[in-house]
Design a protein around this motif. Sequence first.
Motif, PDB file in Angstrom:
ATOM      1  N   ALA A 190      32.349  47.312  33.905  1.00 40.63           N
ATOM      2  CA  ALA A 190      31.644  46.088  34.733  1.00 40.63           C
ATOM      3  C   ALA A 190      32.485  44.847  34.218  1.00 40.63           C
ATOM      4  O   ALA A 190      32.599  44.031  35.113  1.00 40.63           O
ATOM      5  N   PHE A 191      33.072  44.716  33.158  1.00 37.92           N
ATOM      6  CA  PHE A 191      33.756  43.567  32.610  1.00 37.92           C
ATOM      7  C   PHE A 191      34.807  43.525  33.362  1.00 37.92           C
ATOM      8  O   PHE A 191      35.144  42.127  33.825  1.00 37.92           O
ATOM      9  N   THR A 192      35.519  44.418  33.630  1.00 35.33           N
ATOM     10  CA  THR A 192      36.765  44.507  34.279  1.00 35.33           C
ATOM     11  C   THR A 192      36.493  44.255  35.908  1.00 35.33           C
ATOM     12  O   THR A 192      37.161  43.481  36.367  1.00 35.33           O
ATOM     13  N   ALA A 193      35.562  44.901  36.339  1.00 34.88           N
ATOM     14  CA  ALA A 193      35.098  44.400  37.725  1.00 34.88           C
ATOM     15  C   ALA A 193      34.803  43.120  38.011  1.00 34.88           C
ATOM     16  O   ALA A 193      35.319  42.352  39.060  1.00 34.88           O
ATOM     17  N   ILE A 194      34.224  42.522  37.215  1.00 36.75           N
ATOM     18  CA  ILE A 194      33.531  41.130  37.042  1.00 36.75           C
ATOM     19  C   ILE A 194      34.881  40.130  36.930  1.00 36.75           C
ATOM     20  O   ILE A 194      35.207  39.102  37.645  1.00 36.75           O
ATOM     21  N   THR A 195      35.547  40.277  35.731  1.00 36.32           N
ATOM     22  CA  THR A 195      36.538  39.201  35.300  1.00 36.32           C
ATOM     23  C   THR A 195      38.052  39.609  35.822  1.00 36.32           C
ATOM     24  O   THR A 195      38.888  38.721  36.032  1.00 36.32           O
ATOM     25  N   GLY A 196      38.236  40.869  36.350  1.00 40.47           N
ATOM     26  CA  GLY A 196      39.603  41.211  36.688  1.00 40.47           C
ATOM     27  C   GLY A 196      40.685  41.768  35.671  1.00 40.47           C
ATOM     28  O   GLY A 196      41.933  42.134  35.913  1.00 40.47           O
ATOM     29  N   TYR A 197      40.027  41.570  34.513  1.00 42.79           N
ATOM     30  CA  TYR A 197      41.074  41.688  33.266  1.00 42.79           C
ATOM     31  C   TYR A 197      40.580  43.369  32.588  1.00 42.79           C
ATOM     32  O   TYR A 197      39.682  43.741  32.390  1.00 42.79           O
ATOM     33  N   PRO A 198      41.725  44.132  32.733  1.00 45.63           N
ATOM     34  CA  PRO A 198      41.553  45.670  32.311  1.00 45.63           C
ATOM     35  C   PRO A 198      41.321  45.504  30.684  1.00 45.63           C
ATOM     36  O   PRO A 198      41.883  44.535  30.251  1.00 45.63           O
ATOM     37  N   ALA A 199      40.744  46.567  30.271  1.00 44.23           N
ATOM     38  CA  ALA A 199      40.679  46.639  28.809  1.00 44.23           C
ATOM     39  C   ALA A 199      41.961  46.375  27.971  1.00 44.23           C
ATOM     40  O   ALA A 199      41.567  45.701  26.793  1.00 44.23           O
ATOM     41  N   GLN A 200      43.011  47.071  28.413  1.00 40.53           N
ATOM     42  CA  GLN A 200      44.104  46.970  27.456  1.00 40.53           C
ATOM     43  C   GLN A 200      44.764  45.286  27.325  1.00 40.53           C
ATOM     44  O   GLN A 200      45.064  45.030  26.316  1.00 40.53           O
ATOM     45  N   GLU A 201      44.289  44.463  28.162  1.00 36.08           N
ATOM     46  CA  GLU A 201      44.885  43.183  28.183  1.00 36.08           C
ATOM     47  C   GLU A 201      43.726  42.189  27.418  1.00 36.08           C
ATOM     48  O   GLU A 201      44.232  41.165  26.886  1.00 36.08           O
ATOM     49  N   VAL A 202      42.708  42.637  27.040  1.00 35.52           N
ATOM     50  CA  VAL A 202      41.977  41.731  26.162  1.00 35.52           C
ATOM     51  C   VAL A 202      41.444  42.355  24.948  1.00 35.52           C
ATOM     52  O   VAL A 202      41.010  41.420  23.928  1.00 35.52           O
ATOM     53  N   ILE A 203      41.534  43.551  24.712  1.00 35.15           N
ATOM     54  CA  ILE A 203      41.437  44.225  23.272  1.00 35.15           C
ATOM     55  C   ILE A 203      42.132  43.371  22.005  1.00 35.15           C
ATOM     56  O   ILE A 203      43.342  43.200  22.284  1.00 35.15           O
ATOM     57  N   GLY A 204      41.618  42.793  21.166  1.00 34.33           N
ATOM     58  CA  GLY A 204      42.262  41.990  20.226  1.00 34.33           C
ATOM     59  C   GLY A 204      42.309  40.701  20.467  1.00 34.33           C
ATOM     60  O   GLY A 204      42.840  39.950  19.592  1.00 34.33           O
ATOM     61  N   ARG A 205      41.768  40.198  21.617  1.00 34.34           N
ATOM     62  CA  ARG A 205      42.012  38.870  21.884  1.00 34.34           C
ATOM     63  C   ARG A 205      40.374  37.875  21.696  1.00 34.34           C
ATOM     64  O   ARG A 205      39.481  38.783  21.924  1.00 34.34           O
ATOM     65  N   ASN A 206      40.481  36.795  21.858  1.00 32.24           N
ATOM     66  CA  ASN A 206      39.166  35.931  21.850  1.00 32.24           C
ATOM     67  C   ASN A 206      38.441  35.881  23.236  1.00 32.24           C
ATOM     68  O   ASN A 206      39.442  35.646  24.197  1.00 32.24           O
ATOM     69  N   PRO A 207      37.361  35.857  23.432  1.00 32.13           N
ATOM     70  CA  PRO A 207      36.857  35.799  24.865  1.00 32.13           C
ATOM     71  C   PRO A 207      37.114  34.432  25.304  1.00 32.13           C
ATOM     72  O   PRO A 207      36.775  34.038  26.389  1.00 32.13           O
ATOM     73  N   SER A 208      37.593  33.435  24.309  1.00 28.99           N
ATOM     74  CA  SER A 208      37.981  32.282  25.163  1.00 28.99           C
ATOM     75  C   SER A 208      38.969  32.198  26.161  1.00 28.99           C
ATOM     76  O   SER A 208      39.226  31.107  26.978  1.00 28.99           O
ATOM     77  N   LEU A 209      39.779  33.439  26.210  1.00 31.18           N
ATOM     78  CA  LEU A 209      40.691  33.668  27.411  1.00 31.18           C
ATOM     79  C   LEU A 209      40.029  33.405  28.860  1.00 31.18           C
ATOM     80  O   LEU A 209      40.600  33.154  29.843  1.00 31.18           O
ATOM     81  N   LEU A 210      38.578  33.502  28.868  1.00 34.52           N
ATOM     82  CA  LEU A 210      37.884  33.399  29.929  1.00 34.52           C
ATOM     83  C   LEU A 210      37.491  32.079  30.326  1.00 34.52           C
ATOM     84  O   LEU A 210      36.727  31.554  31.349  1.00 34.52           O
ATOM     85  N   SER A 211      37.516  31.120  29.397  1.00 35.16           N
ATOM     86  CA  SER A 211      37.129  29.698  29.494  1.00 35.16           C
ATOM     87  C   SER A 211      37.405  29.035  30.778  1.00 35.16           C
ATOM     88  O   SER A 211      38.750  29.137  31.227  1.00 35.16           O
ATOM     89  N   SER A 212      36.543  28.433  31.440  1.00 41.41           N
ATOM     90  CA  SER A 212      36.913  27.767  32.694  1.00 41.41           C
ATOM     91  C   SER A 212      37.227  26.462  32.558  1.00 41.41           C
ATOM     92  O   SER A 212      37.711  25.694  33.495  1.00 41.41           O
ATOM     93  N   GLY A 213      37.118  25.663  31.368  1.00 39.49           N
ATOM     94  CA  GLY A 213      37.390  24.515  31.072  1.00 39.49           C
ATOM     95  C   GLY A 213      36.085  23.466  31.521  1.00 39.49           C
ATOM     96  O   GLY A 213      36.285  22.393  31.139  1.00 39.49           O
TER      97      GLY A 213
END
Length: 848
Positions: A314-337
């Motif tokens: 569901a994370f991928t369906a909502i954000t468009g990011y597949p798991a392999q692109e976000v594992i090990g990264r900070n959720p701040s990559l989703l920040s809208s500003g």
Amino acid sequence: MSQEVAFSQGVQVEKICQTDIVCCAPEARLDEALQLMAARAIGSVLVCEGQVPVGILSRAEAMSSCLSSAYPHASPCLREVMSPRLLLVSASTSIDEVGVEMLRQRQRHAVVVDAEGRLVGIVSERDIVNHQGLEHDLFLRSVADIAPKISLRIDAGVSMRDIIDRLRSTGNSAALVLHDGRHAILTETDVIRFLAGGADIDRPAAQFVLSELMAVDGGMSLFTARKIFRRHGFRHLGVRDADGQVTRLLSYSDILHSVERDYVTRLKEMLDHRSEALQRSMHNLHLIEKVINASMEGVIITDTDGLIQSVNPAFTAITGYPAQEVIGRNPSLLSSGRHDRQFYVQMWARLKRDGQWQGEIWNRTKAGTVYPEWLSITAINDDDGEVARYAAIFHDLTEVKRSEARIRQMAHFDDVTCLANRKLFNDRLALAIHYAREQRSRCAVLALDLDMFKRINDRFGHACGDEVLRTLAQRIEESLGSTDTAARPGGDEFLVILNDIDAEQLNRRLEHLARVISTPVLIDATEMRITASVGVAIYPDDVGDGEGLVQAAETALHQAKEEGRNAFSFFSPELHQQRQSRYLMTAHLHHALGNGEFQLYYQPKIALENGQVVGVEALLRWFSAELGSVSPERFIPVAEDTGMIDEIGAWVMQEAARQARRWLDQGLVLPIAVNLSARQFQHIDVARFVSTALERYRLPASALNIELTETSFLHSAEKTAEALMQLHSLGVDVAIDDFGTGYSSLSYIRTMSLDQLKIDRSFVNNITDSDRDRQLVSAIIAMSQALGLSVVAEGVETEAQLQVLRELGCDQAQGYLFCRPLPTDELVLWHRQWQLRISSEAWEKVAN
């Protein structure tokens, strides 16, 4: 409707357990325990040695012992017949956890103890069901979804002993007994009562007094079924199938089983038991992973540094990011500003302090789309109580925000022209007057009515008429200044506020407005020149308040129309005197009751299923000796503002009750609906007010109904709820009037004791021409009927509207199509003629 489920996880079992416990010593006799269970109408007796519980005697054990041949003469002691299996729970345990344990151990009761093991109380299945916070789930499911088929359907000729034995052996809590063609129900409570009273259970069941089974339709929601359980104290309900046959039996246990299996509760339980989850086997972890992956909500698991360890589909369906692109990264990559650094600092401070945080946040998808979400973050502790992980659950609020925006648009703007509606206009007018008062300037209100607009609707149809209104609305708005406001309160009427004007500017702007309106409009290749009549009132020269200013402009508008239309008319003191000023009306209103100037008219309500008259609505009319016939829309607000509405309302209630008595004496059954204003509802004891009228005229409660507007809920929801409960205890039905035009709230409709919902005429007017209005009406009808409310459509004027309402499943209707409001004698004559006219065949012909 909110999709958020209200959990009961935080409610501790000690808050709901019964502390008035019936206890017996192990040496006490069975017959003593039976007497206690029957006298107290309880399902079990706790067996204690001192303050320590050692066993429990439930109805099932009591029945088995009474039927057993092991005790042919003397009543056994409880130590011999009790069940030593006790479900002991801590007082601080949540009721969700207790419910799950009761299901797992197949127990109907749980014993609540404190930290030292001392007895605190006892909790039953019924207590758990009545305190679950899953109204959303109960509302969506019907009784037929969970009620099991009746397994014990026994003839009344069978002996009571045999029936009890079958209850005991099958583990059922009730059996259906057929006697003289009716369904009676035998419950464990009945059995205990018979056994405690020493009844001869070898007699046929027909010789025992059993309660008749109450049955409901299978389509009824679990939410409504639970309300019936609570209201009547039942433990079982029969369930009818589509053919009207009672084929299923619903119990409290069935509801408990249903709600505890709910997926959201399971997921919440897993998150709340995070420490225990870390100790589970890989098999259990695999099951949890499946549940998370099946969730429609996005789930993120991070380490203590906030780096993502896993996400669900569901994370991928909502954000468009597949798991392999976000594992090990900070959720701040989703920040809208949209949130500053301080926002996140405070969020993490709250998370570290409380172990959890939730709120609305804006994030950005991989494609760059900014969207709102509701985010809940929970810290997961290890065995040493240290934070080991963070679990975040979120869902997209985009559609919710769009729905809210649509609702706000509908609440403040006209649906056809997108101009301000009357509510927003009144707000803007208040601001304009405040500004003019501070700046010592002037503002003007224009009341504008299109001349002969009905001819356009009649010739070209309402769709073309709406298009003309949109065109003129756009012209009017474009002719205004940046601080001015144009509104369409309804029909072909417009209201305009002109700010900061002087006499020369006002004349110039009025002339310009006349030119833009009279510019030809193209309708189906035909040029039409439209004119308007305009009434003008000026603050502070004419009136010193907003309501008076609008009334003054409308008074001037009437003068303009009487002078031949296509003209401007300014308000003047002389015109004010001629046109029933507010102050003149107030003076005459004080004497209206004493002079006998009020009269009740009645408008019938028609059942759309068969055309029968099911009741009437009492409508107040004022025929003033000085002012003539005065519209309720004019004098009711004056009565409310001056406080005279209480005295007038009392007269209306007594007159309606007196008329209901006359009709009953004549053999005419016509329940009368009486409107109560929000002021009346908050300033009088409504239940006593109604019951006094019923008692005085010896009326059944069904002879009077109460209608109230949505504003009655705004002042004191608790007081309103209490008043509605008292009316229901009298047996008086309550309807919410003009639904959708005020401050509608599903929480009020869902929790208040209402019986009927009346759809405002503004929705019915365009139901045949507007898909949007038709869909709104359809949704209102579906929602109301799902909540067990009947639906009445107001203002039905055409057969086409009637046909659409019947297709949508509306229950009742009233309007000029059937009958205008009539005085008593004329209504009785109309009713007699209507009954002769409408048979089942004739109604189908009329309605189609």
